[in-house]
Write a protein that holds these residues in place. Structure first.
Motif, PDB file in Angstrom:
ATOM      1  N   TYR A   1       0.814  -1.323   0.168  1.00  0.00           N
ATOM      2  CA  TYR A   1      -0.068  -0.107   0.169  1.00  0.00           C
ATOM      3  C   TYR A   1       0.848   1.321   0.114  1.00  0.00           C
ATOM      4  O   TYR A   1       1.962   1.468   0.720  1.00  0.00           O
ATOM      5  CB  TYR A   1      -0.957  -0.031   1.262  1.00  0.00           C
ATOM      6  N   ASP A   2       0.481   2.252  -0.919  1.00  0.00           N
ATOM      7  CA  ASP A   2       1.027   3.560  -1.064  1.00  0.00           C
ATOM      8  C   ASP A   2       0.010   4.553  -0.793  1.00  0.00           C
ATOM      9  O   ASP A   2      -0.798   4.513  -1.871  1.00  0.00           O
ATOM     10  CB  ASP A   2       1.981   3.533  -2.035  1.00  0.00           C
ATOM     11  N   ALA A   3      -0.178   5.461   0.155  1.00  0.00           N
ATOM     12  CA  ALA A   3      -1.072   6.341   0.137  1.00  0.00           C
ATOM     13  C   ALA A   3      -1.167   7.288  -0.901  1.00  0.00           C
ATOM     14  O   ALA A   3      -2.340   7.700  -1.313  1.00  0.00           O
ATOM     15  CB  ALA A   3      -1.120   7.241   1.666  1.00  0.00           C
ATOM     16  N   ALA A   4      -0.112   7.739  -1.333  1.00  0.00           N
ATOM     17  CA  ALA A   4       0.071   8.638  -2.347  1.00  0.00           C
ATOM     18  C   ALA A   4      -0.394   8.172  -3.666  1.00  0.00           C
ATOM     19  O   ALA A   4      -1.069   8.651  -4.572  1.00  0.00           O
ATOM     20  CB  ALA A   4       1.380   9.198  -2.592  1.00  0.00           C
ATOM     21  N   GLY A   5      -0.139   6.900  -3.872  1.00  0.00           N
ATOM     22  CA  GLY A   5      -0.675   6.185  -4.942  1.00  0.00           C
ATOM     23  C   GLY A   5      -2.041   5.938  -5.153  1.00  0.00           C
ATOM     24  O   GLY A   5      -2.691   6.082  -6.136  1.00  0.00           O
ATOM     25  N   LEU A   6      -2.548   5.611  -3.966  1.00  0.00           N
ATOM     26  CA  LEU A   6      -4.097   5.651  -4.143  1.00  0.00           C
ATOM     27  C   LEU A   6      -4.665   6.923  -4.330  1.00  0.00           C
ATOM     28  O   LEU A   6      -5.730   6.798  -5.041  1.00  0.00           O
ATOM     29  CB  LEU A   6      -4.393   5.004  -2.500  1.00  0.00           C
TER      30      LEU A   6
END
Length: 242
Positions: free
Chosen positions: A221-226
């Motif tokens: 998981y990557d918050a910026a990617g989401l």
């Protein structure tokens, strides 16, 4: 948002699915969402709910229904480390057994079911998918060019079927790739194939991301990617379906 479970008759049996949609008595554009390889679980319900809050009827298919209803296998709350390897060991045979022909039969059944729902607005629909589900979304868009107006796939092997498989796509498309999945050279080759197929698309590597970056219950998981995923997906749906 209401969550409704459904049983969808297909040529190969009955597929379980769920839908999230606004509870306002209105009709909304339909979206068929394919999960990642880990399948339906709470994070997929959260993502479908978020999309429904933007005014869409979102149908999410258990693409492994031939092997049993959701949950097809027991999943930990957090999929990482050794747990991730153990889960993949159980799921890879299911993924490898899933054929393009099965995808198309399921797509026929699911799109027919989706567009028959009273809460779904008549007209074109969208397909989205994650990981393996992104490949299924791409196959669905290619097989239903007169019905699918928007296609989005994230950290997905969208070119796995070869460039000829892209030729039928008429939908506007976005492909969001993990940095661990594609090199810039790979991206260039894929984009040349998309251009050759005449697809109106954006296709980009999301910086610093690993395969599975949209899924908050995994170690990828990557918050910026989401956030970037939502920033690309929502305008695509708005432009293609409204």
């Amino acid at each position: 948002m209401p969550i409704k479970t459904s049983q969808i008759p297909t040529a190969d049996g009955v597929a379980d699915a769920f839908a999230a949609f606004p509870d306002d008595g209105e009709q909304h554009p339909g979206v068929l969402m394919y999960p990642d390889g880990f399948g339906i679980r709470p994070v997929l319900r959260e993502m479908a709910d978020e999309l429904a809050r933007h005014g869409y009827y979102v149908l999410v298919l258990n693409m492994f229904y031939r092997h049993g209803p959701t949950p097809v296998i027991d999943l930990p709350e957090y999929i990482g480390g050794e747990a991730r390897s153990a889960v993949f060991a159980q799921l890879m045979p299911l993924i490898e057994a899933h054929t393009a022909e099965q995808t198309l039969r399921d797509a026929d059944a699911c799109l027919g079911f989706l567009t028959a729902q009273p809460q779904v607005r008549p007209g074109p629909v969208a397909v989205t998918g994650y990981c393996f589900g992104g490949l299924l979304a791409t196959r669905t868009a290619a097989a239903h060019p007169n019905q699918v107006a928007a296609l989005a796939a994230f950290h997905a092997p969208v070119g796995a079927d070869g460039p000829d498989a892209l030729a039928g796509i008429t939908a506007r498309a976005h492909f969001g790739h993990a940095a661990s999945d594609l090199t810039p050279e790979d991206l260039d080759r894929l984009n040349r194939s998309l251009d050759a197929a005449g697809i109106d698309h954006t296709s980009e590597i999301y910086p610093g991301t690993a395969h599975g970056f949209t899924m908050s219950d995994t170690d990828a998981y990557d918050a910026a990617g989401l956030r970037r995923h939502w920033d690309r997906l929502l305008p695509l749906l708005e432009s293609a379906l409204h």
